[in-house]
Design a protein around this motif. Structure first.
Motif, mmCIF file in Angstrom:
data_model
loop_
_atom_site.group_PDB
_atom_site.id
_atom_site.type_symbol
_atom_site.label_atom_id
_atom_site.label_comp_id
_atom_site.label_asym_id
_atom_site.label_seq_id
_atom_site.Cartn_x
_atom_site.Cartn_y
_atom_site.Cartn_z
ATOM 1 N N LEU B 20 0.860 -1.186 0.000
ATOM 2 C CA LEU B 20 0.000 0.000 0.000
ATOM 3 C C LEU B 20 0.892 1.231 0.000
ATOM 4 N N PRO B 23 -0.960 5.014 2.413
ATOM 5 C CA PRO B 23 -2.367 4.785 2.728
ATOM 6 C C PRO B 23 -2.859 5.745 3.812
ATOM 7 N N GLU B 27 -7.770 3.197 5.526
ATOM 8 C CA GLU B 27 -7.438 2.270 4.453
ATOM 9 C C GLU B 27 -6.531 1.150 4.966
ATOM 10 N N TYR B 28 -5.567 1.555 5.800
ATOM 11 C CA TYR B 28 -4.661 0.559 6.350
ATOM 12 C C TYR B 28 -5.400 -0.385 7.291
ATOM 13 N N ALA B 31 -7.147 -2.861 5.288
ATOM 14 C CA ALA B 31 -6.239 -3.814 4.651
ATOM 15 C C ALA B 31 -5.744 -4.861 5.644
ATOM 16 N N VAL B 39 0.484 -7.145 4.623
ATOM 17 C CA VAL B 39 0.345 -5.806 4.047
ATOM 18 C C VAL B 39 1.594 -4.993 4.377
ATOM 19 N N VAL B 41 3.343 -1.297 4.101
ATOM 20 C CA VAL B 41 3.047 0.115 3.850
ATOM 21 C C VAL B 41 4.297 0.806 3.322
ATOM 22 N N ALA B 89 -0.639 -1.115 -4.707
ATOM 23 C CA ALA B 89 -1.767 -0.206 -4.904
ATOM 24 C C ALA B 89 -1.265 1.207 -4.714
ATOM 25 N N ARG B 97 -6.718 6.433 -4.700
ATOM 26 C CA ARG B 97 -6.156 5.163 -5.134
ATOM 27 C C ARG B 97 -6.704 4.857 -6.520
ATOM 28 N N ILE B 100 -3.580 -0.545 -9.639
ATOM 29 C CA ILE B 100 -2.994 -1.711 -8.991
ATOM 30 C C ILE B 100 -2.071 -2.376 -9.995
#
Lengths: 257, 269
Positions: B20, B23, B27-28, B31, B39, B41, B89, B97, B100
């Protein structure tokens, strides 16, 4: 004052007592409020923000400043009530009053010193932790805690001394602790201190600068970096970290060619 | 009848990690609900306090640079392995966003990651030098475009391969690139020609240096001038990296080992 009032009629005595009571209650309230304003004005609110004393106070639905302001007001209320009872002649309080007048200030001071100590200890721990946050070494939080308990210990010591408890032994303990601390720090850091002192001279007067070729002791190379504690010289892909006190002790030779 | 989602679902099918880019907090949060897929970041600051985090020094213009940098950073931290399939993303056109990409993690590092993490100077120092160059490129000197050349790292050798054009305003001063006052000073001193020399730890060693590396065999793109040639050559002769702000096209370019590594447009920041 009691003698003065002894001759006046009983009605006057009641009047005086009522006046003293009203005046005392009013004065206590005003002084409490003033105290509150003063504490706010001094920025005490921000200073105690986040300390454990403040958190405890918040748990009881109040805050440190209110507690402090209220307690001054209550002390004045108490005195006003006791004194007016005395004047009215209801209770023979002169013994209570004189002993109270002797002891109360020192107890109040002791409590204040203790609270101040708690706050200062918390503050010290918080600011030290803040400073050391960048250091990724978990045990470093011990430093803040030790400092905090040291401050609280000293505050307790002063508070106890204030109310006349024998604290000589504790003072000796404190002295021994401080002595050990200073000796240990000095022993542990004397290399760094020496290097820092020499580094200060080198940084300020800059006898050689980055890019100069120097020889220090049996090392020779191009100066790459000079900071407070070490001078980095480089030769053939090798970097030598020379502590600054060695630069002064052994002397540096500038090589010009 | 096929839904667009179904048509492209194999882009994110069976990925080993989700990257990500910058983010938001929510959003995080969303996720992290993914239980199977780790995930990662990617941002300049770890504002969402993610466990798996790759710091990028700058938001690179080029989307491929951005992804590559993140993947190489993650490989370094052993969050992913070469050969893993990951989805990235990010935002290409706006702040939302909007894209992807599916990428296979490759072995080894490429230029930009290497420029920041494997140079002599601290990554933070290189980033600060970039910031100054970008700032200078955006504002210029009193509205006029300026050029500037920062040589970062290996200052001892750089000083030996250069000579002063004028007295050195940074003599006996102890300012570091990244100090707030420095932007102003550098802006003033950029009026005169010559390079700024910055040490590994970020100390500004000198201004107004005329670089004298041997430029033989240094190959830089045609159309770039003497400043870029000097920058390319000094990085080949020493362990320094050079960050150049071009006076003519106002782009910021970085050289390392004699090669052009990175090109940025200050207006994008």
């Amino acid at each position: 004052m009691v003698d003065l009032l002894a001759n006046v009629s009983i009605e006057m005595q009641y009047l005086w007592a009522a006046l003293i009571l009203v005046f005392g209650l009013f004065g206590g309230y005003v002084i409490g409020q003033l105290n509150r304003q003063l504490l706010f004005g001094l920025g005490v609110e921000e200073a105690v923000e986040g300390t454990s004393l403040e958190r405890t106070a918040r748990n009881f639905g109040t805050d440190t400043i209110t507690v402090l302001a209220r307690s001054t007001a209550w002390i004045i209320y108490l005195f006003a009530i006791v004194y007016s009872l005395q004047v009215a002649g209801f209770v023979q309080t002169s013994v209570l009053l004189s002993r109270g007048a002797d002891l109360l200030p020192s107890y109040v001071l002791a409590v204040l010193v203790f609270m101040g100590g708690l706050l200062a200890g918390d503050k010290v721990e918080m600011s030290v932790d803040e400073r050391l946050k960048g250091v990724k070494f978990p045990e470093v939080s011990l430093v803040g805690r030790i400092l905090r308990y040291t401050v609280i210990f000293v505050a307790v010591l002063f508070a106890l001394a204030q109310i006349g408890v024998a604290v000589e032994v504790l003072f000796i303990l404190l002295g021994a602790y401080l002595f050990a601390f200073i000796v240990l720090t000095a022993t542990a850091l004397h290399q760094l201190l020496a290097a820092g002192g020499a580094g200060l001279y080198i940084l300020l007067s800059e006898p050689f600068s980055i890019g100069d070729r120097v020889a220090i002791g049996n090392r020779e190379g191009v100066v790459q970096e000079v900071d407070l504690f070490v001078t980095t010289i480089e030769q053939d892909g090798r970097s030598y970290l020379v502590p600054n006190h060695l630069v002064l002790r052994k002397g540096a030779t500038l090589i010009r060619d | 009848m096929v839904e667009p989602c179904a048509l492209f679902e194999d882009i994110v099918a069976d990925i080993d990690a989700l990257f990500l880019f910058s983010p938001t907090g929510s959003e995080y949060e969303d996720a992290t609900e993914l239980e199977e897929t780790p995930v990662v970041v990617v941002d300049t600051d770890n504002t969402v306090e993610a466990d798996k985090f790759v710091a990028v020094p700058l938001e690179f213009d080029d989307i491929e640079d951005r992804i590559r940098f993140a993947l190489e950073g993650a490989t370094e931290q052993e969050l992913v392995e070469p050969g893993d399939q990951v989805a990235a993303a990010l935002s290409l056109f706006g702040d939302d966003r909007d894209m992807i990409a599916r990428v296979r993690v490759r072995d080894g590092t490429h230029g930009i990651y290497d420029l920041f993490t494997d140079s002599r100077a601290d990554p933070a120092v290189i980033r600060d030098a970039f910031d100054v160059a970008i700032e200078l490129g955006k504002k210029g000197q009193k509205g006029k475009p300026v050029g500037a050349l920062f040589v970062v790292g290996d200052a001892g050798n750089v000083m030996n391969k250069s000579r002063p054009l004028s007295y050195n305003p940074f003599e006996k001063s102890h300012v570091h690139v990244g100090d707030p006052i420095v932007n102003v000073m550098l802006k003033e001193f950029s009026r005169l020609d010559g390079a700024f020399v910055i040490s590994d730890s970020g100390k500004i060693v000198s201004a107004y240096r005329y670089l004298e590396p041997s430029a033989e065999g240094v190959d830089i793109p045609k159309g770039l001038g003497a400043r870029h040639m000097a920058a390319g050559a000094i990085t080949r002769d020493t362990g320094a990296v050079a960050i150049v702000l071009s006076e003519s096209d106002a782009l910021v370019r970085a050289f390392k080992g004699g090669d052009l590594i990175l090109e940025l447009d200050p207006e994008e920041y």
